[in-house]
Design a protein around this motif. Structure first.
Motif, PDB file in Angstrom:
ATOM      1  N   UNK A 129       7.430  -0.191  -4.284  1.00  0.00           N
ATOM      2  CA  UNK A 129       7.234   0.379  -5.614  1.00  0.00           C
ATOM      3  C   UNK A 129       6.080   1.369  -5.584  1.00  0.00           C
ATOM      4  N   UNK A 130       6.180   2.362  -6.460  1.00  0.00           N
ATOM      5  CA  UNK A 130       5.125   3.355  -6.597  1.00  0.00           C
ATOM      6  C   UNK A 130       5.072   3.786  -8.049  1.00  0.00           C
ATOM      7  N   UNK A 180      -5.822   2.807  -9.172  1.00  0.00           N
ATOM      8  CA  UNK A 180      -5.333   1.454  -9.382  1.00  0.00           C
ATOM      9  C   UNK A 180      -4.061   1.194  -8.610  1.00  0.00           C
ATOM     10  N   UNK A 181      -3.782  -0.095  -8.408  1.00  0.00           N
ATOM     11  CA  UNK A 181      -2.620  -0.457  -7.600  1.00  0.00           C
ATOM     12  C   UNK A 181      -1.313  -0.048  -8.249  1.00  0.00           C
ATOM     13  N   UNK A 182      -1.256  -0.112  -9.597  1.00  0.00           N
ATOM     14  CA  UNK A 182      -0.003   0.233 -10.268  1.00  0.00           C
ATOM     15  C   UNK A 182       0.378   1.681  -9.984  1.00  0.00           C
ATOM     16  N   UNK A 185       1.071   2.710  -4.054  1.00  0.00           N
ATOM     17  CA  UNK A 185       2.276   2.246  -3.378  1.00  0.00           C
ATOM     18  C   UNK A 185       2.085   0.786  -2.990  1.00  0.00           C
ATOM     19  N   UNK A 186       3.020  -0.056  -3.352  1.00  0.00           N
ATOM     20  CA  UNK A 186       2.913  -1.490  -3.089  1.00  0.00           C
ATOM     21  C   UNK A 186       4.222  -1.984  -2.480  1.00  0.00           C
ATOM     22  N   UNK A 187       4.112  -3.077  -1.736  1.00  0.00           N
ATOM     23  CA  UNK A 187       5.257  -3.685  -1.068  1.00  0.00           C
ATOM     24  C   UNK A 187       5.461  -5.075  -1.649  1.00  0.00           C
ATOM     25  N   UNK A 221      -3.038  -3.753   1.855  1.00  0.00           N
ATOM     26  CA  UNK A 221      -3.128  -2.347   2.285  1.00  0.00           C
ATOM     27  C   UNK A 221      -2.982  -1.398   1.098  1.00  0.00           C
ATOM     28  N   UNK A 222      -3.913  -0.492   0.888  1.00  0.00           N
ATOM     29  CA  UNK A 222      -3.868   0.361  -0.304  1.00  0.00           C
ATOM     30  C   UNK A 222      -2.701   1.343  -0.327  1.00  0.00           C
ATOM     31  N   UNK A 223      -2.148   1.695   0.814  1.00  0.00           N
ATOM     32  CA  UNK A 223      -1.065   2.684   0.846  1.00  0.00           C
ATOM     33  C   UNK A 223       0.216   2.122   1.454  1.00  0.00           C
TER      34      UNK A 223
END
Length: 331
Positions: A129-130, A180-182, A185-187, A221-223
């Protein structure tokens, strides 16, 4: 990701392919010391279970069966005679594999013993998600924004990805401004949690162990970590079946009750794998033994190296036994 790895012509199921060993180096391929350590762990589990007549060894994501073959070779004859080895793989059974190994597409419904998954969860397909939306990907690797996250995936991120929930409302209100994380990019590891829970549920009594390159809540991981591998090289994660597509595992979110997390360095040390150099006196007393011990120390050092294989995490989940890990290396 699922189609690229496991669909028709997928990376892991393509007939005649070299298997994982042809593309990247895992602990299993690095040294027979790894299989020896798993054999010692299996003997400890055997003792915890009271030495049952049938001792199951279930290797999830077995590749070409290298780990099972190594463990069977490292066991004493009495224990080996009681072991029932299962290789859980979607690929076809390789030629020449030890006939004792049962080649299956899923873990047995009920097992008693050790369930071991070395670098399996990183290949369980997951969503990315991004900016609060799913990331869609074409077969050539081109990405585009998808729809908003569903409730279950959003809930997973809010629980397991620090900062995600705190930024959600501001991102929606401000049009997904950076920060912010939202907005990053998150897994989403929910699929890995479910896959691991299903594997553990097949174990009636014993120990379930997942080993992978992973991260925990305090160091997400931030990216993101999504990447590809082909023929020993890291490549873009193009989901066309030509390469491995993998992402690190949020292994703490997979953990069930009484589970422990260890680095591979800690786990292998407790199982008797040491990278210490042999005493120089041995070189004069027995040069052949010294060279052999020196080579073994080098292999152990690779398996336990900081910044490398030693930083992998081991998730150890006991089922119906008292402890999640031996107090000392088994003999």
């Amino acid at each position: 990701m699922d189609a690229a790895l496991y669909g028709p012509g997928g990376f892991y199921v393509r007939p005649g392919g070299p298997g994982p060993a042809g593309h990247f180096r895992t602990s299993v391929h690095a040294s027979a010391l790894y299989a020896g350590a798993v054999a010692r762990l299996l003997r400890w589990v055997d003792a915890q279970l009271g030495h049952p007549q049938g001792l199951d060894l279930v290797d999830v994501g077995a590749g070409r069966g290298e780990l099972l073959a190594g463990v069977l070779a490292a066991l004493d004859p009495e224990t080996a005679a009681r072991v029932i080895p299962y290789a859980v793989e979607r690929a076809e059974r390789p030629a020449g594999l030890d006939p004792r190994i049962r080649w299956v597409a899923a873990p047995p419904e009920r097992s008693t013993g050790l369930l071991f998954a070395n670098e399996w969860l990183d290949n369980v397909p997951l969503e990315i998600a991004e900016d609060g939306r799913y990331v869609l990907v074409a077969p050539d690797g081109t990405e585009s924004p998808g729809g908003p996250l569903d409730g279950a995936d959003r809930a997973w991120l809010e629980r397991w990805w620090p900062g995600y929930g705190a930024e959600a409302d501001s991102v929606e209100a401000e049009g997904a401004e950076a920060g912010g994380a939202e907005a990053g990019r998150v897994e989403i590891g929910r699929a890995r949690d479910e896959a691991w829970a299903a594997a553990v549920a097949s174990l009636e009594r014993g120990l379930a162990v997942a080993v992978d390159y992973a991260h925990t809540r305090d160091a997400r991981p931030p990216y993101g970590t999504l990447t590809g591998f082909r023929a020993g090289r890291e490549v873009p994660p193009v989901p066309d079946g030509s390469c491995d597509v993998t992402a690190h595992v949020a292994l703490d979110s997979c953990a069930g009750p009484d589970a422990v997390l260890l680095t591979q360095r800690e786990a292998l040390s407790r199982l008797g794998v040491s990278g210490s150099r042999p005493a120089l006196a041995l070189a004069s007393a027995d040069p052949v033994a010294y060279v052999r011990a020196l080579a073994s120390a080098g292999e152990a050092a690779e398996l336990t190296a900081r910044g490398g294989l030693g930083d992998f995490l081991w998730l150890c989940q006991p089922v119906g036994i008292r402890a999640a890990w031996p107090g000392a290396a088994a003999g």
